[in-house]
Design a protein around this motif. Structure first.
Motif, PDB file in Angstrom:
ATOM      1  N   PHE A 144       0.829  -1.201   0.000  1.00  0.00           N
ATOM      2  CA  PHE A 144       0.000   0.000   0.000  1.00  0.00           C
ATOM      3  C   PHE A 144       0.870   1.260   0.000  1.00  0.00           C
ATOM      4  N   VAL A 145       1.937   1.243   0.803  1.00  0.00           N
ATOM      5  CA  VAL A 145       2.847   2.393   0.855  1.00  0.00           C
ATOM      6  C   VAL A 145       3.511   2.613  -0.501  1.00  0.00           C
ATOM      7  N   ILE A 146       3.954   1.509  -1.130  1.00  0.00           N
ATOM      8  CA  ILE A 146       4.588   1.619  -2.452  1.00  0.00           C
ATOM      9  C   ILE A 146       3.610   2.188  -3.465  1.00  0.00           C
ATOM     10  N   LEU A 147       2.357   1.704  -3.418  1.00  0.00           N
ATOM     11  CA  LEU A 147       1.334   2.193  -4.343  1.00  0.00           C
ATOM     12  C   LEU A 147       1.087   3.684  -4.140  1.00  0.00           C
ATOM     13  N   VAL A 148       1.015   4.106  -2.884  1.00  0.00           N
ATOM     14  CA  VAL A 148       0.800   5.529  -2.587  1.00  0.00           C
ATOM     15  C   VAL A 148       1.962   6.367  -3.111  1.00  0.00           C
ATOM     16  N   LEU A 149       3.191   5.865  -2.933  1.00  0.00           N
ATOM     17  CA  LEU A 149       4.364   6.602  -3.411  1.00  0.00           C
ATOM     18  C   LEU A 149       4.362   6.731  -4.937  1.00  0.00           C
ATOM     19  N   ILE A 150       3.992   5.652  -5.620  1.00  0.00           N
ATOM     20  CA  ILE A 150       3.951   5.687  -7.087  1.00  0.00           C
ATOM     21  C   ILE A 150       2.896   6.672  -7.572  1.00  0.00           C
ATOM     22  N   VAL A 151       1.704   6.598  -6.974  1.00  0.00           N
ATOM     23  CA  VAL A 151       0.629   7.516  -7.358  1.00  0.00           C
ATOM     24  C   VAL A 151       1.034   8.959  -7.063  1.00  0.00           C
ATOM     25  N   GLY A 152       1.659   9.167  -5.903  1.00  0.00           N
ATOM     26  CA  GLY A 152       2.105  10.510  -5.548  1.00  0.00           C
ATOM     27  C   GLY A 152       3.148  11.044  -6.511  1.00  0.00           C
ATOM     28  N   TRP A 153       4.074  10.160  -6.931  1.00  0.00           N
ATOM     29  CA  TRP A 153       5.113  10.566  -7.883  1.00  0.00           C
ATOM     30  C   TRP A 153       4.503  10.947  -9.230  1.00  0.00           C
TER      31      TRP A 153
END
Length: 255
Positions: free
Chosen positions: A10-19
Motif C-alpha cells: 500500500f505504501v509503495i502504491l501511494v508513493l507511485i501515485v504521488g510521484w
C-alpha cells in the motif's frame, strides 16, 4: 498475505501515485490539489520576442500532415522513393521568394553567393502567422497556441521555441531547444537538445523517438531540397540571430 506485506504494498502504491501526480502537476497541464503550488511555476521564455516580418516558407501547408504518414526506420536515411514524396511538397518559387526576402531584410544575394541573417523576430513572426492562418478546426485540435508562440536565439542555448499551451488555465508552455549546425555535406541540420513541459524536463528516452519521428522527417524532407539550390558554408549563432553564408547552385540560378 500478512498484514505487514499488504501495508508495504500500500505504501509503495501511494508513493507511485504521488510521484505520478507530482509529475502531472509539474507539467502544468492541469492543476493538482495540494501539489501544483509546490511542483509548478509558470514557465518563462529566455526573453520576450516581438513578432517581425514572417518568412516565406518553401513548403506546402499540408507538408507536416503528409510527413506523419511517411515511415522510415530509426537511424536510417529516407529512401529515394520517400524523398520523392517529400519533394512534391517543396515550393521552388517560394524558396526563391524567401531568398529575395532575406536579401531585402538586410542580407546579401549575388549571382553565386548569399549572406543572410535570420532573426528571432522573423522566426517568431513566421510561427505566429502559421497560427493565424490555421483553420478553426485546426486551432480546436491543437495543443499549443501558435498565435502566442515565439522563438528566441541565444549564443549559449541555441534556439528556444516557446509554445504556450492552448486553453490552459495554468499558463503552461512547451519549451523546445535546438542547436542548428552545418554538416560535412554543407547542409543544414538541427539537433534537438531538450524538451520541457511546464517545469518538467522530458527524459531523453522519450525525446529520442521524437527526434527520430516527425521532427527528423521534416528535416530529412527539407534538407535535400534546399541542398539542390544552396550550399551552406558557415553558420554562426549570435544573440538574437543566426547568420548563414554560402554559395548558390546552378539550379537556383535557373529558377
Amino acid at each position: 498475505m500478512c498484514c505487514g506485506c499488504l501495508g508495504g504494498l500500500f505504501v509503495i502504491l501511494v508513493l507511485i501515485v504521488g510521484w505520478v501526480l507530482w509529475l502531472v502537476a509539474a507539467t502544468g497541464i492541469t492543476s493538482v490539489p495540494l501539489l501544483s503550488r509546490a511542483a509548478y511555476e509558470e514557465p518563462k521564455p529566455l526573453r520576450v520576442v516581438k513578432a517581425g516580418e514572417a518568412l516565406k516558407i518553401p513548403f506546402d501547408s499540408e507538408a507536416l500532415h503528409a510527413f506523419e504518414g511517411i515511415e522510415f526506420k530509426e537511424g536510417e536515411e529516407p529512401s529515394a522513393e520517400q524523398l520523392e514524396q517529400f519533394e512534391q511538397f517543396f515550393d521552388e518559387e517560394a524558396l526563391k521568394d524567401l531568398f529575395v526576402q532575406l536579401d531585402d531584410l538586410g542580407g546579401s544575394l549575388s549571382a553565386n553567393r548569399f549572406n543572410f541573417v535570420v532573426t528571432e523576430e522573423m522566426l517568431t513572426g513566421s510561427l505566429r502567422q502559421a497560427g493565424t492562418n490555421s483553420t478553426p478546426d485546426q486551432q480546436k485540435d491543437t495543443w499549443v497556441d501558435l498565435t502566442q508562440a515565439q522563438v528566441a536565439i541565444s549564443e549559449k542555448d541555441g534556439l528556444e521555441v516557446f509554445l504556450p499551451l492552448a486553453r490552459n488555465a495554468q499558463h503552461s508552455a512547451i519549451r523546445v531547444y535546438f542547436t542548428p549546425r552545418v554538416t560535412d555535406k554543407q547542409e543544414l541540420d538541427m539537433d534537438l537538445r531538450e524538451i520541457w513541459v511546464g517545469n518538467m524536463r522530458i527524459p531523453s528516452w522519450f525525446t529520442g523517438p521524437f527526434n527520430e519521428g516527425l521532427f527528423r522527417k521534416a528535416v530529412a524532407g527539407m534538407v535535400p531540397e534546399l541542398a539542390k539550390y544552396a550550399r551552406i558554408e558557415e553558420l554562426t549563432i549570435e544573440e538574437g540571430s543566426i547568420a548563414l553564408r554560402g554559395t548558390l547552385t546552378e539550379a537556383f540560378r535557373g529558377l
